[in-house]
Design a protein around this motif. Structure first.
Motif, mmCIF file in Angstrom:
data_model
loop_
_atom_site.group_PDB
_atom_site.id
_atom_site.type_symbol
_atom_site.label_atom_id
_atom_site.label_comp_id
_atom_site.label_asym_id
_atom_site.label_seq_id
_atom_site.Cartn_x
_atom_site.Cartn_y
_atom_site.Cartn_z
ATOM 1 N N PRO A 115 33.768 50.505 45.465
ATOM 2 C CA PRO A 115 34.825 50.302 46.455
ATOM 3 C C PRO A 115 35.591 51.598 46.724
ATOM 4 C CG PRO A 115 35.545 49.479 44.326
ATOM 5 C CD PRO A 115 34.107 49.914 44.165
ATOM 6 N N THR A 116 36.001 51.773 47.956
ATOM 7 C CA THR A 116 36.888 52.885 48.281
ATOM 8 C C THR A 116 38.256 52.570 47.689
ATOM 9 O OG1 THR A 116 37.660 51.884 50.337
ATOM 10 C CG2 THR A 116 35.684 53.309 50.480
ATOM 11 N N VAL A 117 39.134 53.549 47.664
ATOM 12 C CA VAL A 117 40.480 53.336 47.156
ATOM 13 C C VAL A 117 41.175 52.237 47.951
ATOM 14 C CG1 VAL A 117 42.751 54.392 46.841
ATOM 15 C CG2 VAL A 117 40.692 55.668 46.246
ATOM 16 N N GLY A 118 41.020 52.271 49.276
ATOM 17 C CA GLY A 118 41.647 51.267 50.135
ATOM 18 C C GLY A 118 41.138 49.859 49.860
ATOM 19 N N VAL A 119 39.819 49.729 49.693
ATOM 20 C CA VAL A 119 39.229 48.422 49.410
ATOM 21 C C VAL A 119 39.678 47.933 48.035
ATOM 22 C CG1 VAL A 119 37.029 47.240 48.911
ATOM 23 C CG2 VAL A 119 37.248 48.665 50.958
ATOM 24 N N LEU A 120 39.710 48.828 47.056
ATOM 25 C CA LEU A 120 40.157 48.441 45.718
ATOM 26 C C LEU A 120 41.604 47.969 45.746
ATOM 27 C CD1 LEU A 120 39.414 48.162 42.764
ATOM 28 C CD2 LEU A 120 40.085 50.545 42.434
ATOM 29 N N GLU A 121 42.443 48.640 46.519
ATOM 30 C CA GLU A 121 43.845 48.216 46.671
ATOM 31 C C GLU A 121 43.930 46.814 47.270
ATOM 32 O OE1 GLU A 121 46.821 49.489 45.793
ATOM 33 O OE2 GLU A 121 45.840 51.163 44.793
ATOM 34 N N LYS A 122 43.105 46.534 48.275
ATOM 35 C CA LYS A 122 43.112 45.207 48.902
ATOM 36 C C LYS A 122 42.642 44.132 47.919
ATOM 37 C CE LYS A 122 42.443 46.639 53.689
ATOM 38 N NZ LYS A 122 41.540 46.588 54.859
ATOM 39 N N ILE A 123 41.584 44.437 47.162
ATOM 40 C CA ILE A 123 41.082 43.481 46.171
ATOM 41 C C ILE A 123 42.175 43.194 45.140
ATOM 42 C CG2 ILE A 123 39.434 43.159 44.280
ATOM 43 C CD1 ILE A 123 37.429 44.852 45.978
ATOM 44 N N ALA A 124 42.803 44.253 44.650
ATOM 45 C CA ALA A 124 43.863 44.088 43.654
ATOM 46 C C ALA A 124 44.999 43.235 44.207
ATOM 47 C CB ALA A 124 44.383 45.452 43.202
ATOM 48 N N ARG A 125 45.391 43.489 45.444
ATOM 49 C CA ARG A 125 46.467 42.712 46.070
ATOM 50 C C ARG A 125 46.076 41.236 46.158
ATOM 51 N NH1 ARG A 125 47.464 45.847 50.171
ATOM 52 N NH2 ARG A 125 46.087 44.845 51.641
ATOM 53 N N ALA A 126 44.835 40.955 46.541
ATOM 54 C CA ALA A 126 44.374 39.574 46.638
ATOM 55 C C ALA A 126 44.356 38.897 45.278
ATOM 56 C CB ALA A 126 42.971 39.535 47.262
ATOM 57 N N LEU A 127 44.140 39.686 44.220
ATOM 58 C CA LEU A 127 44.103 39.143 42.864
ATOM 59 C C LEU A 127 45.491 39.118 42.206
ATOM 60 C CD1 LEU A 127 40.859 40.884 41.559
ATOM 61 C CD2 LEU A 127 41.142 38.494 42.273
ATOM 62 N N GLY A 128 46.489 39.634 42.913
ATOM 63 C CA GLY A 128 47.847 39.638 42.368
ATOM 64 C C GLY A 128 48.025 40.632 41.240
ATOM 65 N N ILE A 183 39.013 35.596 48.890
ATOM 66 C CA ILE A 183 39.413 37.007 48.950
ATOM 67 C C ILE A 183 39.240 37.520 50.371
ATOM 68 C CG2 ILE A 183 38.985 39.337 48.070
ATOM 69 C CD1 ILE A 183 40.127 37.469 45.924
ATOM 70 N N GLU A 184 38.125 37.170 50.991
ATOM 71 C CA GLU A 184 37.870 37.591 52.366
ATOM 72 C C GLU A 184 38.994 37.117 53.284
ATOM 73 O OE1 GLU A 184 33.895 37.677 54.902
ATOM 74 O OE2 GLU A 184 34.667 35.620 54.737
ATOM 75 N N ALA A 185 39.414 35.876 53.123
ATOM 76 C CA ALA A 185 40.474 35.320 53.969
ATOM 77 C C ALA A 185 41.823 35.987 53.697
ATOM 78 C CB ALA A 185 40.588 33.813 53.746
ATOM 79 N N LYS A 186 42.067 36.336 52.442
ATOM 80 C CA LYS A 186 43.366 36.929 52.081
ATOM 81 C C LYS A 186 43.531 38.353 52.595
ATOM 82 C CE LYS A 186 44.920 34.608 47.924
ATOM 83 N NZ LYS A 186 45.568 34.852 46.658
ATOM 84 N N VAL A 187 42.508 39.193 52.449
ATOM 85 C CA VAL A 187 42.695 40.616 52.748
ATOM 86 C C VAL A 187 41.645 41.212 53.683
ATOM 87 C CG1 VAL A 187 44.045 41.142 50.689
ATOM 88 C CG2 VAL A 187 41.564 41.247 50.574
ATOM 89 N N GLY A 188 40.727 40.393 54.180
ATOM 90 C CA GLY A 188 39.791 40.875 55.190
ATOM 91 C C GLY A 188 38.615 41.689 54.678
ATOM 92 N N ILE A 189 38.317 41.620 53.389
ATOM 93 C CA ILE A 189 37.119 42.279 52.854
ATOM 94 C C ILE A 189 35.998 41.256 52.922
ATOM 95 C CG2 ILE A 189 36.062 43.274 50.786
ATOM 96 C CD1 ILE A 189 38.934 44.013 49.916
ATOM 97 N N SER A 190 34.863 41.618 53.483
ATOM 98 C CA SER A 190 33.785 40.642 53.617
ATOM 99 C C SER A 190 33.323 40.161 52.243
ATOM 100 C CB SER A 190 32.607 41.218 54.398
ATOM 101 O OG SER A 190 31.841 42.070 53.573
ATOM 102 N N ALA A 191 32.985 38.873 52.190
ATOM 103 C CA ALA A 191 32.500 38.277 50.945
ATOM 104 C C ALA A 191 31.235 38.991 50.475
ATOM 105 C CB ALA A 191 32.241 36.787 51.139
ATOM 106 N N THR A 192 30.402 39.428 51.411
ATOM 107 C CA THR A 192 29.169 40.137 51.074
ATOM 108 C C THR A 192 29.481 41.459 50.388
ATOM 109 O OG1 THR A 192 28.058 39.129 52.969
ATOM 110 C CG2 THR A 192 27.032 41.103 52.019
ATOM 111 N N HIS A 193 30.425 42.213 50.945
ATOM 112 C CA HIS A 193 30.793 43.510 50.355
ATOM 113 C C HIS A 193 31.417 43.302 48.976
ATOM 114 C CE1 HIS A 193 31.803 47.675 49.990
ATOM 115 N NE2 HIS A 193 33.110 47.443 49.988
ATOM 116 N N LEU A 194 32.289 42.314 48.850
ATOM 117 C CA LEU A 194 32.923 42.037 47.568
ATOM 118 C C LEU A 194 31.865 41.661 46.527
ATOM 119 C CD1 LEU A 194 35.398 41.789 45.797
ATOM 120 C CD2 LEU A 194 35.740 39.485 46.698
ATOM 121 N N SER A 195 30.886 40.886 46.927
ATOM 122 C CA SER A 195 29.810 40.510 46.011
ATOM 123 C C SER A 195 29.051 41.752 45.525
ATOM 124 C CB SER A 195 28.843 39.538 46.696
ATOM 125 O OG SER A 195 27.746 39.267 45.860
ATOM 126 N N GLU A 196 28.791 42.694 46.431
ATOM 127 C CA GLU A 196 28.111 43.939 46.053
ATOM 128 C C GLU A 196 28.962 44.748 45.069
ATOM 129 O OE1 GLU A 196 27.340 45.859 49.772
ATOM 130 O OE2 GLU A 196 25.534 44.668 50.154
#
Length: 188
Positions: A48-61, A27-40
Motif C-alpha cells: 500500500p502507498t502511504v495514502g492507502v495505508l492511512e485510509k485503511i488505518a482510518r477505516a480500522l479505527g 472497508i471499501e464503503a468506508k474509505v473508497g479503497i477497492s475490495a480487490t486492492h485491499l485483498s491484494e
C-alpha cells in the motif's frame, strides 16, 4: 519494506479487519479503497502507498504507525547498569542516564537524572513540544511550570505539557535523583 514485511503488514491489516468484524466491502464503503486492492494488500501481493495505508488505518479505527509497528515486530530495549548512555551537562551539574535505547518508532525517552545540590538547571524557563513526567527518587527538586512553582520531595511526581515554559532546580543540600519520561524522545 521488503517482501516479508509486506506479507506481515497485510496479515496484520487482515487480522485487525476481522477482529472488528469488517468485510473487504465494508472497508471499501468506508474509505473508497477497492475490495480487490485491499485483498491484494492483505495477501502481501501489493504494497500500500502511504495514502492507502492511512485510509485503511482510518477505516480500522487505528493509526498507520501502529499497523507498521505491529507488522515489524515488537522492538525491545534491554539495558544494564554501567552499559547505558550517560551525558553530563556543560557545567557537570546534571547527569542524564538513558534507561532505554531508542529503536525505530520509539516515541519516549526514559531517563534517570541527577541534579547536584543548589545548582539551577536552565533557570530561564524554556518550552518545547511534548510532555514531561518526573518522579523524585532522592532529594528535593523545585519545578517551575509557567507561573506555578512546585517543590517536589521523595515520592512526589509531576506531569505537564512541555509547551509551558519550565525549569528545574535542586534546592536541597544533597543530589536530587529523578526518574523522567519525556515525549517526544530526545537524543543523548
Amino acid at each position: 519494506m521488503n517482501t516479508s514485511s509486506h506479507v506481515e503488514l497485510g496479515r496484520r491489516i487482515k487480522q485487525e479487519r476481522l477482529r472488528r468484524g469488517l468485510t473487504l466491502k465494508d472497508i471499501e464503503a468506508k474509505v473508497g479503497i477497492s475490495a480487490t486492492h485491499l485483498s491484494e494488500v492483505e495477501r502481501g501481493k501489493s504494497s500500500p502507498t502511504v495514502g492507502v495505508l492511512e485510509k485503511i488505518a482510518r477505516a480500522l479505527g487505528t493509526r498507520s504507525a501502529l499497523l507498521i509497528d505491529a507488522a515489524a515486530g515488537v522492538p525491545v530495549s534491554h539495558t544494564t547498569p554501567g552499559r547505558r548512555r550517560v551525558v553530563l551537562d556543560e557545567e557537570g551539574t546534571v547527569r542524564t542516564e538513558s534507561l532505554s535505547n531508542s529503536f525505530p518508532g520509539s516515541e519516549v525517552s526514559i531517563l534517570v537524572k541527577t541534579y547536584q545540590p543548589n545548582v539551577a538547571r536552565r533557570m530561564e524557563p524554556r518550552a518545547h513540544e511534548g510532555e514531561e513526567f518526573i518522579h523524585i527518587l532522592e532529594g528535593t527538586l523545585r519545578v517551575t511550570v509557567g507561573e506555578e512553582v512546585h517543590t517536589l520531595l521523595i515520592g512526589d511526581s509531576i506531569h505537564f505539557k512541555s509547551t509551558r515554559p519550565h525549569a528545574f532546580e535542586n534546592t536541597g543540600p544533597a543530589p536530587c535523583v529523578v526518574f523522567m519520561a519525556t515525549c517526544p524522545r530526545y537524543g543523548l
